[in-house]
Design a protein around this motif. Sequence first.
Motif, PDB file in Angstrom:
ATOM      1  N   SER A 114       0.839  -1.198   0.000  1.00  0.00           N
ATOM      2  CA  SER A 114       0.000   0.000   0.000  1.00  0.00           C
ATOM      3  C   SER A 114       0.871   1.243   0.000  1.00  0.00           C
ATOM      4  N   ASP A 115       0.299   2.359  -0.457  1.00  0.00           N
ATOM      5  CA  ASP A 115       0.973   3.653  -0.352  1.00  0.00           C
ATOM      6  C   ASP A 115       0.607   4.371   0.943  1.00  0.00           C
ATOM      7  N   ASP A 116      -0.392   3.859   1.631  1.00  0.00           N
ATOM      8  CA  ASP A 116      -0.824   4.455   2.891  1.00  0.00           C
ATOM      9  C   ASP A 116       0.080   3.949   4.015  1.00  0.00           C
ATOM     10  N   PRO A 117       0.780   4.841   4.730  1.00  0.00           N
ATOM     11  CA  PRO A 117       1.737   4.391   5.745  1.00  0.00           C
ATOM     12  C   PRO A 117       1.101   3.593   6.883  1.00  0.00           C
ATOM     13  N   LEU A 118      -0.109   3.902   7.257  1.00  0.00           N
ATOM     14  CA  LEU A 118      -0.753   3.163   8.336  1.00  0.00           C
ATOM     15  C   LEU A 118      -1.144   1.759   7.875  1.00  0.00           C
ATOM     16  N   GLN A 119      -1.562   1.650   6.630  1.00  0.00           N
ATOM     17  CA  GLN A 119      -1.838   0.318   6.085  1.00  0.00           C
ATOM     18  C   GLN A 119      -0.547  -0.485   5.929  1.00  0.00           C
ATOM     19  N   GLN A 120       0.531   0.211   5.609  1.00  0.00           N
ATOM     20  CA  GLN A 120       1.834  -0.463   5.540  1.00  0.00           C
ATOM     21  C   GLN A 120       2.212  -1.037   6.907  1.00  0.00           C
ATOM     22  N   LEU A 121       2.040  -0.234   7.951  1.00  0.00           N
ATOM     23  CA  LEU A 121       2.349  -0.702   9.301  1.00  0.00           C
ATOM     24  C   LEU A 121       1.483  -1.888   9.697  1.00  0.00           C
ATOM     25  N   ALA A 122       0.206  -1.826   9.349  1.00  0.00           N
ATOM     26  CA  ALA A 122      -0.704  -2.931   9.666  1.00  0.00           C
ATOM     27  C   ALA A 122      -0.271  -4.208   8.950  1.00  0.00           C
ATOM     28  N   ALA A 123       0.111  -4.077   7.689  1.00  0.00           N
ATOM     29  CA  ALA A 123       0.539  -5.244   6.915  1.00  0.00           C
ATOM     30  C   ALA A 123       1.835  -5.824   7.483  1.00  0.00           C
ATOM     31  N   MET A 124       2.747  -4.950   7.896  1.00  0.00           N
ATOM     32  CA  MET A 124       4.004  -5.405   8.495  1.00  0.00           C
ATOM     33  C   MET A 124       3.762  -6.126   9.819  1.00  0.00           C
ATOM     34  N   PHE A 125       2.865  -5.579  10.617  1.00  0.00           N
ATOM     35  CA  PHE A 125       2.527  -6.195  11.908  1.00  0.00           C
ATOM     36  C   PHE A 125       1.986  -7.603  11.687  1.00  0.00           C
ATOM     37  N   ARG A 126       1.037  -7.728  10.758  1.00  0.00           N
ATOM     38  CA  ARG A 126       0.455  -9.049  10.471  1.00  0.00           C
ATOM     39  C   ARG A 126       1.510  -9.996   9.915  1.00  0.00           C
TER      40      ARG A 126
ATOM     41  N   TYR B   5      15.135  -3.758  10.585  1.00  0.00           N
ATOM     42  CA  TYR B   5      13.689  -3.731  10.815  1.00  0.00           C
ATOM     43  C   TYR B   5      13.297  -2.352  11.362  1.00  0.00           C
ATOM     44  N   ARG B   6      14.040  -1.897  12.357  1.00  0.00           N
ATOM     45  CA  ARG B   6      13.754  -0.616  12.976  1.00  0.00           C
ATOM     46  C   ARG B   6      13.898   0.530  11.974  1.00  0.00           C
ATOM     47  N   GLY B   7      14.904   0.419  11.100  1.00  0.00           N
ATOM     48  CA  GLY B   7      15.101   1.447  10.082  1.00  0.00           C
ATOM     49  C   GLY B   7      13.905   1.564   9.148  1.00  0.00           C
ATOM     50  N   THR B   8      13.360   0.427   8.744  1.00  0.00           N
ATOM     51  CA  THR B   8      12.178   0.437   7.885  1.00  0.00           C
ATOM     52  C   THR B   8      10.989   1.076   8.601  1.00  0.00           C
ATOM     53  N   LEU B   9      10.816   0.725   9.871  1.00  0.00           N
ATOM     54  CA  LEU B   9       9.722   1.299  10.651  1.00  0.00           C
ATOM     55  C   LEU B   9       9.854   2.819  10.761  1.00  0.00           C
ATOM     56  N   LEU B  10      11.054   3.291  11.028  1.00  0.00           N
ATOM     57  CA  LEU B  10      11.258   4.731  11.193  1.00  0.00           C
ATOM     58  C   LEU B  10      10.944   5.491   9.903  1.00  0.00           C
ATOM     59  N   GLN B  11      11.328   4.920   8.777  1.00  0.00           N
ATOM     60  CA  GLN B  11      11.018   5.564   7.490  1.00  0.00           C
ATOM     61  C   GLN B  11       9.515   5.706   7.305  1.00  0.00           C
ATOM     62  N   ILE B  12       8.782   4.645   7.595  1.00  0.00           N
ATOM     63  CA  ILE B  12       7.330   4.676   7.411  1.00  0.00           C
ATOM     64  C   ILE B  12       6.680   5.620   8.410  1.00  0.00           C
ATOM     65  N   LEU B  13       7.141   5.614   9.650  1.00  0.00           N
ATOM     66  CA  LEU B  13       6.574   6.510  10.664  1.00  0.00           C
ATOM     67  C   LEU B  13       6.832   7.977  10.315  1.00  0.00           C
ATOM     68  N   LYS B  14       8.003   8.270   9.802  1.00  0.00           N
ATOM     69  CA  LYS B  14       8.302   9.650   9.396  1.00  0.00           C
ATOM     70  C   LYS B  14       7.431  10.062   8.208  1.00  0.00           C
ATOM     71  N   TYR B  15       7.225   9.128   7.286  1.00  0.00           N
ATOM     72  CA  TYR B  15       6.351   9.409   6.148  1.00  0.00           C
ATOM     73  C   TYR B  15       4.912   9.620   6.617  1.00  0.00           C
TER      74      TYR B  15
ATOM     75  N   LYS C  88       4.023  10.849   9.406  1.00  0.00           N
ATOM     76  CA  LYS C  88       3.940  12.180  10.006  1.00  0.00           C
ATOM     77  C   LYS C  88       3.853  13.251   8.926  1.00  0.00           C
ATOM     78  N   VAL C  89       4.610  13.094   7.839  1.00  0.00           N
ATOM     79  CA  VAL C  89       4.536  14.030   6.709  1.00  0.00           C
ATOM     80  C   VAL C  89       3.130  14.026   6.115  1.00  0.00           C
ATOM     81  N   ARG C  90       2.525  12.839   6.045  1.00  0.00           N
ATOM     82  CA  ARG C  90       1.170  12.710   5.505  1.00  0.00           C
ATOM     83  C   ARG C  90       0.098  13.133   6.504  1.00  0.00           C
ATOM     84  N   LYS C  91       0.528  13.513   7.716  1.00  0.00           N
ATOM     85  CA  LYS C  91      -0.380  13.914   8.801  1.00  0.00           C
ATOM     86  C   LYS C  91      -1.338  12.791   9.176  1.00  0.00           C
ATOM     87  N   ALA C  92      -0.831  11.563   9.057  1.00  0.00           N
ATOM     88  CA  ALA C  92      -1.636  10.389   9.414  1.00  0.00           C
ATOM     89  C   ALA C  92      -1.489  10.037  10.891  1.00  0.00           C
ATOM     90  N   ILE C  93      -0.452  10.589  11.534  1.00  0.00           N
ATOM     91  CA  ILE C  93      -0.238  10.352  12.955  1.00  0.00           C
ATOM     92  C   ILE C  93       0.026  11.689  13.646  1.00  0.00           C
TER      93      ILE C  93
END
Length: 203
Positions: free
Chosen positions: A82-94, A133-143, A145-150
């Motif tokens: 997904s291009d949506d960072p929150l959906q990316q996080l959900a997919a990674m968690f699963r 793993y942590r590096g990938t998470l940080l990239q998505i979390l920063k993105y 924040k840019v998208r104002k999703a968090i």
Amino acid sequence: MEAVRPRRSSEARQSEIVQVVLALAGDSSPADITTARIAATMGLTQGALFRHFPTKEAIWLAVAEWIEETLLGAIEAASLTSDDPLQQLAAMFRAHVDFAATHPGAPRLIFNELQHPGDSPVKRRIRGLLGSYRGTLLQILKYAKVRKAIARDLNEEHAATLFIGAIQGLVMQSMLAGNLQDMQRAAEGVFAVYLSGLRGGTA
């Protein structure tokens, strides 16, 4: 007349040894896995086993490499769904939870290795896995924040720690319960709580 066993390539045999160690770790403590037990499970002598790996540590390192490549591959594939960072996080968690449920020996081996004092090539490999793993998470979390999703004042470092910690907690509780499948049922609810924290305020 005894059947002649077909010879397997060293690479194929090494891969088989790795899978046997993971299977054994899924059913018992990794500390109890000896080279004699690995060889017996495979119907080999210890001498034959050591033709493919010179030491027990070399076997453990190969297992750690397999875990790193397989888990990071699953995480990366999930992040691209997904291009949506929150959906990316959900997919990674699963994906991570599914990996642990499918390969229960992997988290057991990681926890067992990390609790040992001192340093080793295996422990360094596991630290490298967690760092990537942590590096990938940080990239998505920063993105995100840019998208104002968090929340804009969210601490990404803390959020990345909590993401991994939530999965480790699920794994530990399921191991204590004796059923790693339980965490798949609990994972969605745990991630929902995590996601609520990302959206709602300061980490």
